[in-house]
Design a protein around this motif. Structure first.
Motif, PDB file in Angstrom:
ATOM      1  N   GLU A   1      51.165  42.089  39.772  1.00 38.31           N
ATOM      2  CA  GLU A   1      51.708  41.807  38.675  1.00 38.31           C
ATOM      3  C   GLU A   1      52.179  42.867  37.625  1.00 38.31           C
ATOM      4  O   GLU A   1      52.315  42.490  37.049  1.00 38.31           O
ATOM      5  CB  GLU A   1      51.516  40.312  38.059  1.00 38.31           C
ATOM      6  CG  GLU A   1      51.342  39.115  38.946  1.00 38.31           C
ATOM      7  CD  GLU A   1      52.609  38.349  39.025  1.00 38.31           C
ATOM      8  OE1 GLU A   1      53.430  38.913  38.778  1.00 38.31           O
ATOM      9  OE2 GLU A   1      52.435  38.532  40.446  1.00 38.31           O
ATOM     10  N   ALA A   2      51.186  43.386  38.910  1.00 39.86           N
ATOM     11  CA  ALA A   2      51.638  44.498  37.134  1.00 39.86           C
ATOM     12  C   ALA A   2      52.258  46.121  36.637  1.00 39.86           C
ATOM     13  O   ALA A   2      52.926  46.206  37.740  1.00 39.86           O
ATOM     14  CB  ALA A   2      49.903  45.504  37.803  1.00 39.86           C
TER      15      ALA A   2
ATOM     16  N   THR B   1      48.409  47.596  33.245  1.00 39.27           N
ATOM     17  CA  THR B   1      46.899  46.438  33.827  1.00 39.27           C
ATOM     18  C   THR B   1      48.081  44.927  34.301  1.00 39.27           C
ATOM     19  O   THR B   1      48.906  44.920  33.573  1.00 39.27           O
ATOM     20  CB  THR B   1      46.261  46.776  33.982  1.00 39.27           C
ATOM     21  OG1 THR B   1      45.965  45.543  32.070  1.00 39.27           O
ATOM     22  CG2 THR B   1      45.226  47.619  33.244  1.00 39.27           C
ATOM     23  N   ARG B   2      47.634  44.679  34.580  1.00 44.86           N
ATOM     24  CA  ARG B   2      48.455  42.504  35.355  1.00 44.86           C
ATOM     25  C   ARG B   2      48.283  42.470  33.565  1.00 44.86           C
ATOM     26  O   ARG B   2      48.861  41.244  33.263  1.00 44.86           O
ATOM     27  CB  ARG B   2      47.594  41.801  36.224  1.00 44.86           C
ATOM     28  CG  ARG B   2      46.731  41.384  35.576  1.00 44.86           C
ATOM     29  CD  ARG B   2      46.044  40.949  37.444  1.00 44.86           C
ATOM     30  NE  ARG B   2      44.135  40.897  37.442  1.00 44.86           N
ATOM     31  CZ  ARG B   2      43.880  40.701  37.069  1.00 44.86           C
ATOM     32  NH1 ARG B   2      44.177  39.051  36.411  1.00 44.86           N
ATOM     33  NH2 ARG B   2      42.633  40.647  37.117  1.00 44.86           N
TER      34      ARG B   2
ATOM     35  N   GLY C   1      47.970  45.682  41.556  1.00 42.86           N
ATOM     36  CA  GLY C   1      48.217  44.537  41.313  1.00 42.86           C
ATOM     37  C   GLY C   1      49.728  43.883  41.393  1.00 42.86           C
ATOM     38  O   GLY C   1      50.594  45.335  41.217  1.00 42.86           O
TER      39      GLY C   1
END
Ligand code: AOF
Ligand code: ZN
Length: 395
Positions: A353-354, A190-191, A351
């Motif tokens: 950023e993930a 995840t992020r 996400g």
């Protein structure tokens, strides 16, 4: 034309039934005995190093008279085990083996002698043994002794079974594969960096089986800092042999409490670093029992090609890269990767950023994307396991 869809039958402990049952039912005659030899060979996955996995079936008058497989280096070869089991039934019998019978005195005497003495009538070998001490000569000795040798039955499966042995013997380099677990949208975490566990129990069992078959597992320092993995093999029955654990850590940021340093098992821990790291830290790690390997830097990264050459020379025949994305990217761009194994889990992380499975720069044009060949798709738990080979690493 698109990549051809084809299932490759790989004998694995966990997937054995899946791969073989249908096959044995379908194939009449000789091939089924070779598949049986392959299945027997695969029972010693992870236990025969540095030797290949070899299984053997002796057939007389349409019935199996003896079977055997090579259980570990130093133990009798598959042919000898099967000949012993067959007793007097070897006379004039057909012998099926997934690798050319050896003709040298290694840790054990030559199989060619045992085959000739036992009065075997014919040999089916899936493929030649590229070991320079054997390579065609084993088959030659048998032919000259009046025992016809036929190569090629299930050759592809035989090559896959011993892909690490074959690459190492032929090139001196280890067979390198990347294992990754991603969500449906291609994320490995995840992020916020939460990455345990994207896949479930069954997938993890397959991963432990892969670790069991690998000589070394390689990760980047980012993975150690984020997940603190043990990188040991946990397989049912506890027969797993821990591979060497390798951490790419250019600046020696590894904490002394990291599980790869403290939860040893019999495998070595090797920290690969550069001259940029402090000598004092290196000393401390050595005191903790790790080997610190100082390498030249290749631009931003450690030179993966050189690292694989060093491993190959030390007898490491297979390296499993388990993350993270920067290590995967540098191994791929160095051209050292033979195969990738991706578990795709039916979850969506989302996400911007993930992270994804492969970092680095990536390609700018799709034409330059790495495409895989000889694909196989297997359902494991709720995931799909996609396996494919890279052209540069074709062995
Ligand atoms: C065979 N049957 O079951 C195996 C073979 O040190 P040794 O005597 O065990 O020999 C190892 C070599 O023998 C290995 O490198 C490979 O060339 C061959 N392995 N050959 O006929 C077997 N394991
Ligand atoms: Zn042998």
């Amino acid at each position: 034309m698109g990549e051809e869809y084809r299932e490759v039958r790989l004998p694995r402990r966990n997937l054995r039934d899946f791969f073989y049952e249908r096959e044995v039912m379908k194939e009449p005659g000789e091939e089924k005995y070779m598949l049986r030899a392959l299945e027997l060979a695969g029972r010693a996955r992870g236990l025969t190093r540095p030797n290949p996995m070899v299984g053997c079936v002796i057939v007389r008058r349409g019935a199996v008279a003896g079977e055997g497989f090579h259980q570990r280096a130093g133990a009798p070869h598959a042919e000898v085990m099967a000949i012993r089991e067959a007793g007097k039934e070897t006379l004039g019998a057909d012998l099926y083996v997934n690798l050319e019978p050896c003709c040298h005195h290694g840790r054990t005497p030559p199989c060619t002698e045992a085959i000739i003495t036992a009065g075997i009538g014919r040999v089916y070998a899936a493929m030649e043994d590229p070991n320079p001490r054997v390579s065609g000569r084993g088959g030659g000795i048998l032919s000259r002794a009046g025992i016809p040798v036929t190569y090629g039955l299930s050759a592809e499966s035989a090559g896959r079974l011993n892909e690490t042995y074959l690459k190492h013997v032929r090139t001196g380099l280890p067979f390198v594969f990347i294992k990754s677990a991603v969500s449906l949208d291609g994320k490995t975490a995840t992020r916020t960096g939460d990455s345990r566990w994207i896949t479930g129990e069954e997938e993890r069992a397959v991963v432990h089986d892969m670790r069991n078959g690998a000589d070394a597992i390689l990760v980047g320092i980012g993975t150690v800092l984020a997940d603190d993995p043990r990188l040991t093999t946990r397989v049912p029955g506890g027969k797993g042999r821990n591979p060497d654990r390798v951490v790419m850590d250019p600046l020696l940021r590894i904490p002394h409490r990291a599980k790869v340093l403290t939860h040893g098992g019999e495998g070595k821990t090797i920290i690969v670093t550069t001259g940029l790291a402090s000598g004092e830290r290196a000393e401390k790690l050595r005191k903790l029992g790790a080997e610190v390997l100082v390498m030249k830097k290749q631009g931003q990264f450690i030179d993966m090609k050189e690292l694989m050459t060093i491993f190959g020379k030390r007898g490491v025949a297979s390296v499993m890269i388990e993350g993270g994305s920067e290590v995967a990217a540098s191994a791929l761009s160095a051209g050292v990767v033979d195969k990738v194994v991706y578990f795709i889990a039916p979850t969506i992380i989302g996400g911007k950023e993930a992270p994804g499975a492969v970092g680095g720069e990536g390609v700018s044009s799709l034409r330059d994307a790495i495409s895989l060949w000889d694909l196989s798709y297997t359902r494991v738990g709720k995931s799909i396991m996609v396996e494919g080979y890279l052209r540069n690493g074709k062995n």
